[in-house]
Design an enzyme around this catalytic site. Structure first.
Site, PDB file in Angstrom:
ATOM      1  N   HIS A 567      -6.491  46.763 -17.574  1.00  0.00           N
ATOM      2  CA  HIS A 567      -5.982  45.764 -18.051  1.00  0.00           C
ATOM      3  C   HIS A 567      -7.166  44.920 -18.831  1.00  0.00           C
ATOM      4  CE1 HIS A 567      -3.448  41.859 -18.273  1.00  0.00           C
ATOM      5  NE2 HIS A 567      -4.722  41.377 -18.244  1.00  0.00           N
ATOM      6  N   GLU A 568      -8.110  44.721 -18.367  1.00  0.00           N
ATOM      7  CA  GLU A 568      -9.279  43.953 -18.927  1.00  0.00           C
ATOM      8  C   GLU A 568      -9.819  44.848 -20.036  1.00  0.00           C
ATOM      9  OE1 GLU A 568      -9.817  40.853 -18.297  1.00  0.00           O
ATOM     10  OE2 GLU A 568      -8.587  41.010 -16.414  1.00  0.00           O
TER      11      GLU A 568
END
Length: 776
Positions: A567-568
């Site tokens: 996600h990051e």
């Protein structure tokens, strides 16, 4: 207007730097002489080697003052003078708290001179370059404000954090003053309305100009002096109280609760659990901490609903002081919206967003409720049957029966839903196949396959990072070379933010011929010889490293951690590929309800069995994960999936309601009322809304996470579900979405990615189309 930042983030001077000499370019894995480990993986998985290379690099810098600095594993070009000790992110000012203050003052001096130029230069050339200069002004402010935003969350030195807060407040106030500057606003309007001038501007300049004009107007540039003064003060107060609110979201109403020994011992709780608990000095009560391992153990293992409710309520309640902070934040925002002519903060905030209006957001969330609520109720039915049997209850309504403190306990009793405790019979722990280095290498390989970019580790200069375990990565394009820098602060450390985050430290933008001071930025070069300000971001996580075998320490990730990292890295990818001419629209500087799309799409890759099988590698043997083991864990990870989605819907609705109510004294009643209305795992016992930190960062726009989940699900199905490694699909998403940053209408980007031109309008039909998604 002048600063648009999102967490969710000296010239890269073209110089020949000597390669750190390794005994082999690839190194043998522990316990498997036939397997090799890549430099990227080794940077994260071999702590001894990392520390050695750091020490050697520092020694080399001290021994070769004025010569080329020592990087390892990859070369980068540069022509900057070398120093024995640089500052954070190679900014020479950032080697002390006082240096940060000097950098802020230097930036303020530059901004003041540029504002003077913007006001006084009415020549034809000055007007043609007006928007570019506004963008440069924004960049000067951003590089202080965004930097301070990061330092407050991650720097281990309290004096640095205090200096960051001080500088943030100083520059944020300047930004708000400029946001209400009538002269700047009128001149921008003149530039955009004069065809002789606007015809000479690029489409990106015109888009930035219109966005900045909207921001001027939204800040009250046309309002009376008194209203503008109020706007500045309210904005400043919102920033300060909001930071105070964020800093205290982990503070509970009490650090422990007391439960009479006789009650807990007669509840049927295992003696193994009781032995882990401490008693008060009189020995009459167990002291149950409200954080850490112990309360979760009781939620899983205590048969008494009354005790579970007591523990759960204490775990999710905050102090009255924190509730007052939230009330103050909501009151300030409502007042700001009112003086700007809006009925409430929701209406004010949604201007210019994809959703466009509170009604559209409401309809979108209601569409999700209609689809998700029956699925969540179905998931809870199995647990409700267990509760009826165990407690001999006659209640047939599952949603009335199941409360939030029941979920973990009855899940632990269910043979169908029990989560494996790191193991599946006959197999080793799943996290042994996903060390941090393995996953980082897997992400790099995936990026190479679908986007043509990869990650390369380099040793930072002494003083360039804020903690010794921070890794610096170059982002390398197959066709463009180095396009950006990522500083990875991924291991747990006291004092840093507990929330995984992407921080923009420096946005990408074009470098202009008249610019010659690159002492505080890192600069990249395009294939055509033009230069750009290198995008610099920092990724923050709190993964735990422990000793494994001969390794000094090794970080092994659960599947949920893998999803977090993907996600990051999705945010980071957006920052790297969205390299626009103007920094106002670079990377993640797009509308709030579009910014999570690239990161949530990456979660789909992190859940795909084909991707996980390809990237996995046992840290000791090098073997890929057995498919049977992966399948078992993935099935368990879908446990109460729709119930979790429904909790996100409730949070989005809470955000909308709290920012639209007229009486902020009733926020707890609003929270409890919404919980009862939604019915699923009703919490009418705590004041948890005071711990909902996103009410500050995503105020009135938390729905964005769900909206982008829905969009990402459709894009995954359309482009990547058939083949997650498809370069053609990756190019389509890059060309249609990622490369634009915020320089293109978000609905146009989505329409192109989905090959659905009707979405361009972003109307009611488009919102319904996005909301009607089968699997988020």
């Amino acid at each position: 207007m002048f600063v648009r930042f999102y967490k969710r983030l000296d010239r890269q001077y073209i110089q020949s730097q000597r390669r750190w000499i390794l005994s082999s370019n690839k190194c043998l894995l522990q316990g498997n002489k036939n397997a090799t480990i890549s430099p990227l993986r080794r940077a994260f998985d071999d702590q001894d080697h990392w520390e050695e290379s750091q020490a050697q690099n520092t020694s080399s810098e001290q021994d070769n003052k004025g010569k080329n600095s020592s990087y390892f594993w990859s070369r980068s070009k540069a022509t900057a003078p070398q120093v024995a000790h640089t500052g954070l992110f190679q900014n020479p000012y950032l080697n002390s708290p006082e240096g940060l203050r000097k950098f802020a003052n230097k930036s303020l001096t530059e901004a003041t001179a540029l504002v003077r130029n913007l006001r006084e230069d009415s020549s034809q050339e000055g007007l043609v370059r007006y928007i570019i200069r506004l963008d440069q002004l924004s960049d000067i402010l951003c590089r202080v404000i965004d930097l301070c935003e990061f330092l407050r969350a991650a720097h281990p030195d309290e004096q640095f954090v205090a200096a960051a807060q001080e500088c943030h407040e100083q520059m944020f106030e300047i930004m708000n003053i400029l946001n209400t500057d009538v002269v700047l606003c009128k001149r921008l309007k003149q530039v955009l309305s004069d065809e002789n001038i606007s015809s000479k501007l690029s489409s990106e300049e015109i888009r930035v100009g219109h966005i900045l004009l909207e921001d001027f107007e939204k800040a009250g540039a046309y309002a009376s002096p008194e209203v503008r003064k109020q706007f500045i003060q309210l904005s400043q107060n919102i920033s300060i109280i909001g930071q105070d609110f964020i800093n205290n979201t982990e503070s509970l109403s009490s650090s422990y609760i007391k439960i009479p020994c006789k009650d807990l011992e007669s509840s049927g709780t295992s003696h193994l659990v009781l032995r882990q608990l401490t008693k008060d000095t009189m020995g009459n009560n167990y002291k149950i901490p409200t954080s850490g391992y112990a309360p979760y153990t009781l939620l899983n293992a205590c048969p008494s609903e009354a005790i579970r409710r007591q523990v759960w309520t204490a775990m999710f309640s905050c102090s009255e002081k924190q509730v007052k902070r939230l009330k103050s934040l909501l009151q300030l925002r409502r007042k700001l919206a009112n003086i700007m002519g809006a009925t409430d903060y929701v209406s004010y905030q949604l201007e210019g967003k994809m959703a466009k209006s509170p009604e559209n957001v409401k309809n979108f969330l209601n569409t999700l409720v209609d689809h998700t609520k029956p699925l969540a109720a179905g998931e809870l039915e199995e647990l409700a049957k267990l509760k009826r049997n165990v407690e001999n209850l006659s209640e047939t309504n599952t949603l009335k029966l199941m409360r939030p403190w029941d979920r973990d306990y009855y899940s632990s009793l269910s043979p169908n839903f029990t989560r494996p405790n790191h193991r599946v019979d006959g197999f080793t722990s799943i996290n042994t196949y996903f060390s941090l280095g393995v996953v980082m290498q897997g992400i790099s390989d995936l990026f190479r396959d679908i986007y043509g970019i990869s990650l390369k580790p380099v040793v930072a200069q002494a003083g360039e990072t804020w903690a010794p375990d921070v890794r610096k990565l170059q982002v390398i394009s197959e066709t463009e070379g180095i396009i950006g820098l990522i500083y990875c602060d991924l291991l747990e450390r006291p004092g840093k933010t507990t929330s995984p985050s992407h921080f923009t430290v420096c946005c990408s933008r074009q470098i202009y011929p008249e610019e010659n001071d690159f002492s505080t930025i890192q600069v990249g070069e395009n294939p055509d010889g033009s230069r750009f300000q290198m995008p610099v971001i920092s990724l923050i996580c709190n993964f735990r490293a422990t000793r494994h075998g001969k390794n000094k320490s090794l970080c092994l990730l659960e599947l949920s951690d893998v999803e977090t990292l993907f996600h990051e890295m999705g945010h980071a990818l957006h920052s790297m590929l969205g390299r626009t001419q103007l920094q106002n629209l670079s990377g993640t500087r797009c509308v709030t309800d579009f910014v999570e799309l690239p990161s949530i799409l990456m979660e789909h890759f992190a859940k795909d069995r084909r991707v996980l099988l390809r990237i996995s590698s046992n840290y000791a043997t090098g073997e890929p994960i057995p498919e049977e083991l992966l399948s078992a864990f993935q099935e368990q990870n879908n446990f109460l999936k729709n119930t979790e989605t429904f909790s996100q819907i409730k949070m989005s609705m809470l955000d909308q309601r709290l920012h639209s109510i007229t009486d902020q004294d009733d926020i707890i009643a609003v929270y409890h009322g919404l919980e009862r209305e939604m019915e699923v795992l009703v919490d009418d016992q705590t004041n948890w809304c005071g711990r909902f930190g996103h009410l500050f960062g995503y105020g009135a726009s938390y729905y964005s996470y769900l909206m982008d989940r829905a969009i990402a699900a459709k894009i995954w199905d359309h482009l990547f579900k058939k083949d997650p490694f498809s370069r053609s699909s990756g190019e389509k998403f890059k060309e249609g979405v990622l490369k634009w940053g915020g320089s293109r209408d978000a609905w146009q980007c989505i329409a192109d990615a989905l090959d659905e031109p009707r979405l361009v309008k972003g109307d009611d039909w488009a919102m319904r189309f996005i909301g009607e998604v089968e699997d988020m």
